[in-house]
Design a protein around this motif. Sequence first.
Motif, PDB file in Angstrom:
ATOM      1  N   ASN A  99       0.370  -1.254  -0.146  1.00 27.59           N
ATOM      2  CA  ASN A  99      -0.170  -0.152  -0.309  1.00 27.59           C
ATOM      3  C   ASN A  99       0.497   1.382   0.047  1.00 27.59           C
ATOM      4  O   ASN A  99       0.872   1.911  -0.797  1.00 27.59           O
ATOM      5  CB  ASN A  99      -0.685   0.173   1.029  1.00 27.59           C
ATOM      6  CG  ASN A  99      -1.910   1.419   1.250  1.00 27.59           C
ATOM      7  OD1 ASN A  99      -2.296   1.378   1.106  1.00 27.59           O
ATOM      8  ND2 ASN A  99      -2.073   2.140   2.711  1.00 27.59           N
ATOM      9  N   HIS A 100       1.841   1.363   0.859  1.00 25.16           N
ATOM     10  CA  HIS A 100       2.675   2.799   0.676  1.00 25.16           C
ATOM     11  C   HIS A 100       3.139   3.252   0.176  1.00 25.16           C
ATOM     12  O   HIS A 100       3.281   3.841  -1.158  1.00 25.16           O
ATOM     13  CB  HIS A 100       3.644   2.594   2.456  1.00 25.16           C
ATOM     14  CG  HIS A 100       2.976   1.957   3.676  1.00 25.16           C
ATOM     15  ND1 HIS A 100       4.185   1.675   4.815  1.00 25.16           N
ATOM     16  CD2 HIS A 100       2.007   2.399   3.445  1.00 25.16           C
ATOM     17  CE1 HIS A 100       2.808   2.162   5.643  1.00 25.16           C
ATOM     18  NE2 HIS A 100       1.797   1.951   4.974  1.00 25.16           N
ATOM     19  N   ALA A 101       4.178   1.639  -1.382  1.00 23.90           N
ATOM     20  CA  ALA A 101       5.272   2.141  -2.021  1.00 23.90           C
ATOM     21  C   ALA A 101       3.887   2.181  -3.174  1.00 23.90           C
ATOM     22  O   ALA A 101       4.386   2.889  -3.985  1.00 23.90           O
ATOM     23  CB  ALA A 101       5.606   0.481  -2.570  1.00 23.90           C
ATOM     24  N   VAL A 102       3.127   1.582  -3.232  1.00 23.73           N
ATOM     25  CA  VAL A 102       1.468   2.096  -4.326  1.00 23.73           C
ATOM     26  C   VAL A 102       1.183   3.439  -4.587  1.00 23.73           C
ATOM     27  O   VAL A 102       1.497   4.461  -5.039  1.00 23.73           O
ATOM     28  CB  VAL A 102       0.487   1.348  -4.826  1.00 23.73           C
ATOM     29  CG1 VAL A 102      -0.194   1.782  -5.767  1.00 23.73           C
ATOM     30  CG2 VAL A 102       1.241  -0.339  -5.108  1.00 23.73           C
ATOM     31  N   LEU A 103       1.482   3.844  -3.328  1.00 24.62           N
ATOM     32  CA  LEU A 103       0.280   5.100  -3.261  1.00 24.62           C
ATOM     33  C   LEU A 103       1.603   6.295  -3.524  1.00 24.62           C
ATOM     34  O   LEU A 103       1.463   7.273  -3.731  1.00 24.62           O
ATOM     35  CB  LEU A 103      -0.640   5.563  -1.436  1.00 24.62           C
ATOM     36  CG  LEU A 103      -1.328   5.207  -1.630  1.00 24.62           C
ATOM     37  CD1 LEU A 103      -1.883   4.916   0.084  1.00 24.62           C
ATOM     38  CD2 LEU A 103      -2.633   5.140  -2.811  1.00 24.62           C
ATOM     39  N   THR A 104       2.974   5.972  -2.841  1.00 23.37           N
ATOM     40  CA  THR A 104       3.847   7.323  -2.777  1.00 23.37           C
ATOM     41  C   THR A 104       3.822   6.946  -4.707  1.00 23.37           C
ATOM     42  O   THR A 104       4.095   7.756  -4.809  1.00 23.37           O
ATOM     43  CB  THR A 104       4.958   6.621  -2.152  1.00 23.37           C
ATOM     44  OG1 THR A 104       4.222   6.755  -0.768  1.00 23.37           O
ATOM     45  CG2 THR A 104       6.211   7.525  -2.669  1.00 23.37           C
ATOM     46  N   ALA A 105       4.165   6.038  -5.231  1.00 24.81           N
ATOM     47  CA  ALA A 105       5.034   5.962  -7.027  1.00 24.81           C
ATOM     48  C   ALA A 105       3.271   6.476  -7.538  1.00 24.81           C
ATOM     49  O   ALA A 105       3.812   7.348  -8.203  1.00 24.81           O
ATOM     50  CB  ALA A 105       4.895   4.400  -7.005  1.00 24.81           C
ATOM     51  N   GLU A 106       2.232   6.392  -7.300  1.00 27.88           N
ATOM     52  CA  GLU A 106       0.995   7.562  -8.086  1.00 27.88           C
ATOM     53  C   GLU A 106       0.991   8.779  -7.455  1.00 27.88           C
ATOM     54  O   GLU A 106       0.993   9.729  -8.389  1.00 27.88           O
ATOM     55  CB  GLU A 106      -0.344   6.632  -7.111  1.00 27.88           C
ATOM     56  CG  GLU A 106      -1.030   5.773  -7.630  1.00 27.88           C
ATOM     57  CD  GLU A 106      -1.276   4.717  -6.800  1.00 27.88           C
ATOM     58  OE1 GLU A 106      -2.250   5.653  -6.545  1.00 27.88           O
ATOM     59  OE2 GLU A 106      -2.356   3.984  -7.482  1.00 27.88           O
ATOM     60  N   ALA A 107       1.472   9.168  -6.327  1.00 28.37           N
ATOM     61  CA  ALA A 107       1.987  10.287  -6.460  1.00 28.37           C
ATOM     62  C   ALA A 107       3.224  11.318  -6.437  1.00 28.37           C
ATOM     63  O   ALA A 107       2.797  12.455  -7.200  1.00 28.37           O
ATOM     64  CB  ALA A 107       2.536  11.402  -4.337  1.00 28.37           C
TER      65      ALA A 107
END
Length: 225
Positions: A155-163
């Motif tokens: 969750n943390h990695a995907v959301l950060t990459a999206e941002a």
Amino acid sequence: MKKHFFVTGTDTDAGKTFVTVGLLKAAKRAGIKSFGLKPIAAGAERVDGVLRHNDGVLIQQAGSVNLPYEQVNPVVFETRMAPHISAMKENKLITASRLEGYIKGALLKPHEFALIEGAGGWRVPLNDREFLSDVAKRIGFPVILVVNMKLGCLNHAVLTAEAIVRDGLQLAGWVANTGPERMSHYDENLASLSVMLPAPLLGVLSWAQDEKVSQNQFDKLFLTL
């Protein structure tokens, strides 16, 4: 041709400094003029009456270009907490433009390779309307994402990459970093992130690995950038 990268992480203590220092040392071994910056940091100690943050000291020592500590880490707070709260408690104002100015001033120093390390994760507040990500947007460097391989990292990695991508920046790649103990189903999580993240996996690292192994991995990682 000069190469610049902004190093961020999925959260606090993800391993940003570990990666930044490792890459700077690899650049030094390759004979590349390099330095790193930690524009803002909180959680410092007083050394001879002057605040020094451990991350800033390590980054300063790892570079091959000599910079004074005050240029490596221009904004530093003693208490370990969110920087904007530290600033409020000390009646100071941190702005994205101010940090941008510090970074661009340091970049005037002759160099070939430079890393700008963030603090905490991507959306760390600087004040009530700006985030550290606004500094990354202002300088426009490609971003290296350090993923703390623990429960919740997907969750943390995907959301950060999206941002990062939504902010209009290039995600140059990501690094998987783990502590002394591997998370449950580590390989499966690594494979999932390799599919989910829109950038290449640059390296798989661990704080617990042998120093020689670490050097070899960082040398290979550096060559991919």
